[in-house]
Design a protein around this motif. Structure first.
Motif, PDB file in Angstrom:
ATOM      1  N   GLU A 295       2.111   9.737 -10.322  1.00 15.69           N
ATOM      2  CA  GLU A 295       3.333   9.390 -11.048  1.00 15.69           C
ATOM      3  C   GLU A 295       4.420   8.868 -10.097  1.00 15.69           C
ATOM      4  O   GLU A 295       4.401   9.130  -8.892  1.00 15.69           O
ATOM      5  CB  GLU A 295       3.865  10.639 -11.785  1.00 15.69           C
ATOM      6  CG  GLU A 295       2.896  11.148 -12.863  1.00 15.69           C
ATOM      7  CD  GLU A 295       2.487  10.054 -13.859  1.00 15.69           C
ATOM      8  OE1 GLU A 295       1.291   9.994 -14.214  1.00 15.69           O
ATOM      9  OE2 GLU A 295       3.349   9.219 -14.235  1.00 15.69           O
ATOM     10  N   ASP A 296       5.360   8.119 -10.682  1.00 21.42           N
ATOM     11  CA  ASP A 296       6.611   7.719 -10.002  1.00 21.42           C
ATOM     12  C   ASP A 296       6.443   6.868  -8.763  1.00 21.42           C
ATOM     13  O   ASP A 296       7.325   6.839  -7.902  1.00 21.42           O
ATOM     14  CB  ASP A 296       7.449   8.974  -9.616  1.00 21.42           C
ATOM     15  CG  ASP A 296       7.736   9.829 -10.850  1.00 21.42           C
ATOM     16  OD1 ASP A 296       7.728  11.061 -10.729  1.00 21.42           O
ATOM     17  OD2 ASP A 296       7.897   9.225 -11.941  1.00 21.42           O
ATOM     18  N   ILE A 297       5.322   6.180  -8.654  1.00 25.77           N
ATOM     19  CA  ILE A 297       5.238   5.178  -7.591  1.00 25.77           C
ATOM     20  C   ILE A 297       4.286   4.080  -8.042  1.00 25.77           C
ATOM     21  O   ILE A 297       3.267   4.347  -8.674  1.00 25.77           O
ATOM     22  CB  ILE A 297       4.786   5.760  -6.240  1.00 25.77           C
ATOM     23  CG1 ILE A 297       4.892   4.664  -5.150  1.00 25.77           C
ATOM     24  CG2 ILE A 297       3.366   6.340  -6.294  1.00 25.77           C
ATOM     25  CD1 ILE A 297       5.005   5.190  -3.760  1.00 25.77           C
ATOM     26  N   SER A 298       4.714   2.846  -7.781  1.00 29.08           N
ATOM     27  CA  SER A 298       3.836   1.704  -8.071  1.00 29.08           C
ATOM     28  C   SER A 298       4.323   0.524  -7.246  1.00 29.08           C
ATOM     29  O   SER A 298       5.498   0.491  -6.823  1.00 29.08           O
ATOM     30  CB  SER A 298       3.910   1.334  -9.562  1.00 29.08           C
ATOM     31  OG  SER A 298       5.156   0.707  -9.833  1.00 29.08           O
ATOM     32  N   SER A 299       3.441  -0.418  -7.015  1.00 35.03           N
ATOM     33  CA  SER A 299       3.850  -1.610  -6.261  1.00 35.03           C
ATOM     34  C   SER A 299       4.993  -2.315  -6.987  1.00 35.03           C
ATOM     35  O   SER A 299       5.919  -2.833  -6.367  1.00 35.03           O
ATOM     36  CB  SER A 299       2.655  -2.557  -6.114  1.00 35.03           C
ATOM     37  OG  SER A 299       1.564  -1.849  -5.552  1.00 35.03           O
ATOM     38  N   THR A 300       4.961  -2.282  -8.331  1.00 32.85           N
ATOM     39  CA  THR A 300       6.015  -2.953  -9.119  1.00 32.85           C
ATOM     40  C   THR A 300       7.370  -2.301  -8.835  1.00 32.85           C
ATOM     41  O   THR A 300       8.369  -2.976  -8.582  1.00 32.85           O
ATOM     42  CB  THR A 300       5.681  -2.877 -10.625  1.00 32.85           C
ATOM     43  OG1 THR A 300       4.353  -3.374 -10.800  1.00 32.85           O
ATOM     44  CG2 THR A 300       6.656  -3.679 -11.460  1.00 32.85           C
ATOM     45  N   HIS A 301       7.407  -0.950  -8.838  1.00 31.08           N
ATOM     46  CA  HIS A 301       8.681  -0.246  -8.549  1.00 31.08           C
ATOM     47  C   HIS A 301       9.190  -0.636  -7.161  1.00 31.08           C
ATOM     48  O   HIS A 301      10.371  -0.900  -6.950  1.00 31.08           O
ATOM     49  CB  HIS A 301       8.480   1.279  -8.581  1.00 31.08           C
ATOM     50  CG  HIS A 301       8.286   1.834  -9.952  1.00 31.08           C
ATOM     51  ND1 HIS A 301       7.791   3.103 -10.178  1.00 31.08           N
ATOM     52  CD2 HIS A 301       8.490   1.294 -11.175  1.00 31.08           C
ATOM     53  CE1 HIS A 301       7.722   3.315 -11.476  1.00 31.08           C
ATOM     54  NE2 HIS A 301       8.130   2.234 -12.105  1.00 31.08           N
ATOM     55  N   LEU A 302       8.277  -0.674  -6.201  1.00 30.40           N
ATOM     56  CA  LEU A 302       8.676  -0.967  -4.818  1.00 30.40           C
ATOM     57  C   LEU A 302       9.230  -2.389  -4.726  1.00 30.40           C
ATOM     58  O   LEU A 302      10.253  -2.639  -4.089  1.00 30.40           O
ATOM     59  CB  LEU A 302       7.483  -0.797  -3.867  1.00 30.40           C
ATOM     60  CG  LEU A 302       6.952   0.628  -3.697  1.00 30.40           C
ATOM     61  CD1 LEU A 302       5.683   0.638  -2.857  1.00 30.40           C
ATOM     62  CD2 LEU A 302       8.008   1.538  -3.080  1.00 30.40           C
ATOM     63  N   LYS A 303       8.593  -3.317  -5.455  1.00 23.63           N
ATOM     64  CA  LYS A 303       9.075  -4.712  -5.441  1.00 23.63           C
ATOM     65  C   LYS A 303      10.475  -4.781  -6.033  1.00 23.63           C
ATOM     66  O   LYS A 303      11.368  -5.455  -5.512  1.00 23.63           O
ATOM     67  CB  LYS A 303       8.132  -5.609  -6.250  1.00 23.63           C
ATOM     68  CG  LYS A 303       6.862  -5.983  -5.522  1.00 23.63           C
ATOM     69  CD  LYS A 303       5.975  -6.848  -6.419  1.00 23.63           C
ATOM     70  CE  LYS A 303       4.516  -6.650  -6.049  1.00 23.63           C
ATOM     71  NZ  LYS A 303       3.602  -7.195  -7.049  1.00 23.63           N
TER      72      LYS A 303
ATOM     73  N   LEU B 261       0.843  -1.214   0.000  1.00 24.63           N
ATOM     74  CA  LEU B 261       0.000   0.000   0.000  1.00 24.63           C
ATOM     75  C   LEU B 261       0.873   1.257   0.000  1.00 24.63           C
ATOM     76  O   LEU B 261       1.799   1.384   0.811  1.00 24.63           O
ATOM     77  CB  LEU B 261      -0.876  -0.008   1.260  1.00 24.63           C
ATOM     78  CG  LEU B 261      -2.107   0.893   1.254  1.00 24.63           C
ATOM     79  CD1 LEU B 261      -3.066   0.524   0.129  1.00 24.63           C
ATOM     80  CD2 LEU B 261      -2.818   0.811   2.604  1.00 24.63           C
ATOM     81  N   HIS B 262       0.611   2.152  -0.961  1.00 27.30           N
ATOM     82  CA  HIS B 262       1.470   3.346  -1.072  1.00 27.30           C
ATOM     83  C   HIS B 262       0.625   4.572  -1.389  1.00 27.30           C
ATOM     84  O   HIS B 262      -0.591   4.479  -1.573  1.00 27.30           O
ATOM     85  CB  HIS B 262       2.552   3.125  -2.141  1.00 27.30           C
ATOM     86  CG  HIS B 262       2.020   2.744  -3.478  1.00 27.30           C
ATOM     87  ND1 HIS B 262       1.298   3.612  -4.282  1.00 27.30           N
ATOM     88  CD2 HIS B 262       2.079   1.576  -4.151  1.00 27.30           C
ATOM     89  CE1 HIS B 262       0.974   3.004  -5.391  1.00 27.30           C
ATOM     90  NE2 HIS B 262       1.413   1.764  -5.351  1.00 27.30           N
TER      91      HIS B 262
END
Ligand code: C2G
Length: 160
Positions: free
Chosen positions: A123-131, A21-22
């Motif tokens: 923009e510039d945040i997603s669960s994929t980026h965090l993973k 969650l972000h």
């Protein structure tokens, strides 16, 4: 937090995985809540996500609990199939169905039941980026991390 449902309450509905969650999720849910009086959120089960080809880090029970705990969310329900949306719209008396703009057009068939809106993504945040970020920090990627740091320090040296 579930509040009493008045018969005039304008209910908003959305669905998502909400893994890691972000703030992108929070922005969307707060903006959807602002469109009505109550926000109902369908959280994708792990099995449903497998069907979407998505592997989550946070298991469904925790993702459901986290979404339910959000101040802007009145009710979190399981999302276990693509087809449940019409039944959910009817069951919850939904006036507005909303998703982030990456889904633009995909749910226009629901316009016969309620308003359908697509809101801009954060923009510039997603669960994929965090993973991906978490993956690099895994022990097996220390070598890559050292190599990257070596490249960065050689670039910095050129400016000294
Ligand atoms: N989102 C956003 N900004 C981001 C990331 C996500 O606005 N930076 C939005 C998405 O557009 C989506 C919602 O947050 O509307 C949830 O995103 P995901 O958890 O990735 O959900 P998804 O896997 O797209 O599942 O039946 C619909 C599906 O269950 C949607």
């Amino acid at each position: 937090m579930e509040t009493a449902v008045g018969d005039r309450d304008r209910v908003v509905l959305t669905y998502g995985t909400f893994d890691l969650l972000h703030v992108g999720h929070l922005n969307l849910l707060e903006r959807l809540k602002a469109l009505g009086d109550r926000l109902v959120v369908g959280v994708s089960t792990d099995e449903f996500n497998a069907g979407k080809g998505k592997r989550t880090i946070i298991p469904f029970p925790d993702r459901l609990r986290l979404v339910q705990s959000m101040k802007c969310v009145d009710l979190a329900i399981p999302e276990s199939s693509w087809e449940q949306k019409v039944a959910d719209i009817r069951h919850h008396g939904v006036s507005v169905f909303g998703m982030g703009a990456d889904w633009a057009g995909r749910f226009d068939d629901l316009k016969q039941y309620c308003e359908v809106v697509y809101l801009p993504r954060t923009e510039d945040i997603s669960s994929t980026h965090l993973k991906q970020a978490l993956r690099v920090l895994g022990k097996e990627h220390i070598g890559e991390l050292r190599q990257a740091l070596g490249i960065i320090s050689s670039i910095v040296d050129q400016f000294e």
